[in-house]
Design a protein around this motif. Structure first.
Motif, PDB file in Angstrom:
ATOM      1  N   ASN A 107       2.792   2.173   2.116  1.00 32.22           N
ATOM      2  CA  ASN A 107       1.521   2.096   2.846  1.00 32.22           C
ATOM      3  C   ASN A 107       0.402   1.500   2.009  1.00 32.22           C
ATOM      4  O   ASN A 107      -0.296   0.595   2.434  1.00 32.22           O
ATOM      5  CB  ASN A 107       1.084   3.501   3.281  1.00 32.22           C
ATOM      6  CG  ASN A 107       1.860   3.970   4.490  1.00 32.22           C
ATOM      7  OD1 ASN A 107       2.233   3.173   5.338  1.00 32.22           O
ATOM      8  ND2 ASN A 107       2.125   5.264   4.557  1.00 32.22           N
ATOM      9  N   LEU A 108       0.253   2.040   0.785  1.00 31.22           N
ATOM     10  CA  LEU A 108      -0.851   1.586  -0.050  1.00 31.22           C
ATOM     11  C   LEU A 108      -0.641   0.135  -0.467  1.00 31.22           C
ATOM     12  O   LEU A 108      -1.571  -0.678  -0.419  1.00 31.22           O
ATOM     13  CB  LEU A 108      -0.990   2.492  -1.285  1.00 31.22           C
ATOM     14  CG  LEU A 108      -2.137   2.134  -2.221  1.00 31.22           C
ATOM     15  CD1 LEU A 108      -3.485   2.268  -1.522  1.00 31.22           C
ATOM     16  CD2 LEU A 108      -2.117   3.021  -3.466  1.00 31.22           C
ATOM     17  N   ARG A 119       0.959  -2.223   1.058  1.00 29.77           N
ATOM     18  CA  ARG A 119       0.677  -3.093   2.205  1.00 29.77           C
ATOM     19  C   ARG A 119      -0.820  -3.254   2.404  1.00 29.77           C
ATOM     20  O   ARG A 119      -1.313  -4.346   2.675  1.00 29.77           O
ATOM     21  CB  ARG A 119       1.268  -2.494   3.484  1.00 29.77           C
ATOM     22  CG  ARG A 119       2.745  -2.680   3.602  1.00 29.77           C
ATOM     23  CD  ARG A 119       3.338  -1.783   4.686  1.00 29.77           C
ATOM     24  NE  ARG A 119       4.766  -1.872   4.617  1.00 29.77           N
ATOM     25  CZ  ARG A 119       5.490  -2.785   5.267  1.00 29.77           C
ATOM     26  NH1 ARG A 119       4.902  -3.656   6.058  1.00 29.77           N
ATOM     27  NH2 ARG A 119       6.796  -2.837   5.127  1.00 29.77           N
ATOM     28  N   ALA A 120      -1.542  -2.144   2.281  1.00 26.34           N
ATOM     29  CA  ALA A 120      -2.993  -2.200   2.450  1.00 26.34           C
ATOM     30  C   ALA A 120      -3.612  -3.098   1.377  1.00 26.34           C
ATOM     31  O   ALA A 120      -4.512  -3.881   1.650  1.00 26.34           O
ATOM     32  CB  ALA A 120      -3.599  -0.799   2.380  1.00 26.34           C
ATOM     33  N   LEU A 121      -3.096  -2.989   0.150  1.00 28.93           N
ATOM     34  CA  LEU A 121      -3.633  -3.807  -0.941  1.00 28.93           C
ATOM     35  C   LEU A 121      -3.342  -5.284  -0.701  1.00 28.93           C
ATOM     36  O   LEU A 121      -4.186  -6.140  -0.960  1.00 28.93           O
ATOM     37  CB  LEU A 121      -3.039  -3.361  -2.285  1.00 28.93           C
ATOM     38  CG  LEU A 121      -3.473  -1.962  -2.749  1.00 28.93           C
ATOM     39  CD1 LEU A 121      -2.672  -1.523  -3.971  1.00 28.93           C
ATOM     40  CD2 LEU A 121      -4.970  -1.928  -3.070  1.00 28.93           C
ATOM     41  N   ASN A 157      -5.747  -1.087   7.691  1.00 29.67           N
ATOM     42  CA  ASN A 157      -4.658  -0.953   6.713  1.00 29.67           C
ATOM     43  C   ASN A 157      -4.952   0.098   5.655  1.00 29.67           C
ATOM     44  O   ASN A 157      -4.135   0.967   5.380  1.00 29.67           O
ATOM     45  CB  ASN A 157      -4.428  -2.285   6.002  1.00 29.67           C
ATOM     46  CG  ASN A 157      -3.672  -3.259   6.873  1.00 29.67           C
ATOM     47  OD1 ASN A 157      -2.834  -2.843   7.664  1.00 29.67           O
ATOM     48  ND2 ASN A 157      -3.972  -4.530   6.739  1.00 29.67           N
ATOM     49  N   LEU A 158      -6.152   0.001   5.055  1.00 35.30           N
ATOM     50  CA  LEU A 158      -6.474   0.920   3.963  1.00 35.30           C
ATOM     51  C   LEU A 158      -6.607   2.344   4.493  1.00 35.30           C
ATOM     52  O   LEU A 158      -6.076   3.289   3.892  1.00 35.30           O
ATOM     53  CB  LEU A 158      -7.764   0.474   3.265  1.00 35.30           C
ATOM     54  CG  LEU A 158      -8.185   1.338   2.087  1.00 35.30           C
ATOM     55  CD1 LEU A 158      -7.138   1.328   0.972  1.00 35.30           C
ATOM     56  CD2 LEU A 158      -9.534   0.888   1.539  1.00 35.30           C
ATOM     57  N   ALA A 166      -3.271   3.825   5.010  1.00 40.48           N
ATOM     58  CA  ALA A 166      -2.648   4.151   3.724  1.00 40.48           C
ATOM     59  C   ALA A 166      -3.238   5.442   3.161  1.00 40.48           C
ATOM     60  O   ALA A 166      -2.528   6.291   2.633  1.00 40.48           O
ATOM     61  CB  ALA A 166      -2.823   3.005   2.737  1.00 40.48           C
TER      62      ALA A 166
END
Lengths: 225, 225
Positions: free
Chosen positions: B104-105, B107-109, A104-105, A108
């Motif tokens: 994106n970010l 979601r990653a967080l 995920n990260l 991103a």
């Protein structure tokens, strides 16, 4: 920012400039770029400072480490100071990067426009999972980690971004070092050990939240004084 | 870490402790937690320092701001020092957070396990895009930003994480402040202005890469000396 190597004064760079100053240079640069985009040709230390929450004296003192940039009666010319700070930070050139770990990260980060805008070119991503290898994310091809040495050398990759889980981070760091990478940006929430000559910045997202908690408590105490 | 408010000494907290010390407390904590997971009951300032690249004197000096934690002939008891540092940072309690911006970010967080592991409970996510509102990401429901005041109050949300594009960040910050949030972790690459009493930590990923570039150049210079 972390410093994984023994350093008699961990708050200073090798050139004797406090790390906090280098951090603030990045903030000044971001603000100057914002001013330039909004067609401001000049600014002053008090204007620059007040947006960022620093005194004008702080701004002048920070810049004085690197030279004389202001003009009497004018202040700073934005485009000139932008050029000077980019040169100091080393972002007046293109840096070729790779990213390891397209979870995920990692995904991103590959989609993060800020990197490209500031001259960081991500030329390859790496993973070890078969369903990821061979894919392309945000225009960046994902290769098996075993191909790192070959691609690092072909593309003269200088910086590596680690976005793998903590237990895998040291092994990935070792492989980046073997492949000749000079600097590592580590998002894995763990300390990695690197040989002399390889630079390192660590970003631990939970640690940033911890710092925020402390600031909130600190602010509550102040209010209750 | 950024400090958006005017502060005569931006390198210190209100309690007079240098911010760099608070940063290092987070690093000590992470390392102590690692030691505890690998069944080490005690450690020393030199052991703790050497992993992190600091001298034992630095570790002792940092901890001395907050009390006396070591035992002669034993060193530090990991579990005890973990408890003490968590108490200082304020992470010995659960913090209720929300996140704004599920790109994106964001979601990653939301998928970042480190937050949950350290006691941060993300109870709601917000966005304004219709295809995102009503979805659930990593078990966190996504609401329209207009519902922020209601959900912040119902859930006593204390911290807000901003993961929207830079141009939207200030407006989101204003709405978080109106909703009574006490601290903001800002991932948007821009400076936000907050009223007194609201704390702020900024994480600009491109700025972290800039800091790495500087470190790489600095290290090259040192090698060429």
């Amino acid at each position: 920012m972390e410093n994984p190597k023994e350093n008699p004064n961990p708050e200073s760079t090798a050139g004797g400039v406090p790390k906090a100053v280098i951090s603030r240079l990045s903030l000044y640069l971001r603000e100057l770029e914002h001013l330039e985009r909004t067609d401001k040709a000049t600014t002053s230390s008090s204007q620059l400072g007040s947006v960022l929450g620093f005194s004008d004296a702080q701004v002048r003192k920070d810049l004085a480490y690197f030279g004389q940039f202001g003009y009497p009666g004018i202040g700073y010319r934005c485009s000139e100071l932008i050029g000077a700070i980019r040169h100091i930070l080393g972002t007046d050139r293109t840096w070729t990067c790779c990213l390891v770990g397209v979870g995920n990260l990692g995904r991103a980060l590959l989609g993060y426009k800020g990197f490209h805008q500031r001259g960081f070119r991500v030329v390859a991503a790496f993973d070890v999972e078969h369903d990821k290898v061979g894919s392309s994310i945000e225009g960046v091809d994902v290769y098996h980690l075993d191909r790192l040495p070959e691609l690092a050398s072909e593309n003269t990759i200088t910086l590596g971004v680690i976005a793998v889980p903590a237990p895998a981070a040291q092994a990935v760091a070792d492989r980046l070092v073997e492949a000749g990478i000079e600097g590592i940006l580590n998002f894995a929430p763990t300390t990695i050990t690197l040989p002399d000559g390889v630079s390192h910045v660590g970003v631990d997202l939970a640690m940033e939240l911890e710092q925020l908690c402390f600031a909130v408590l600190n602010s509550r105490d102040k209010t209750n004084d």
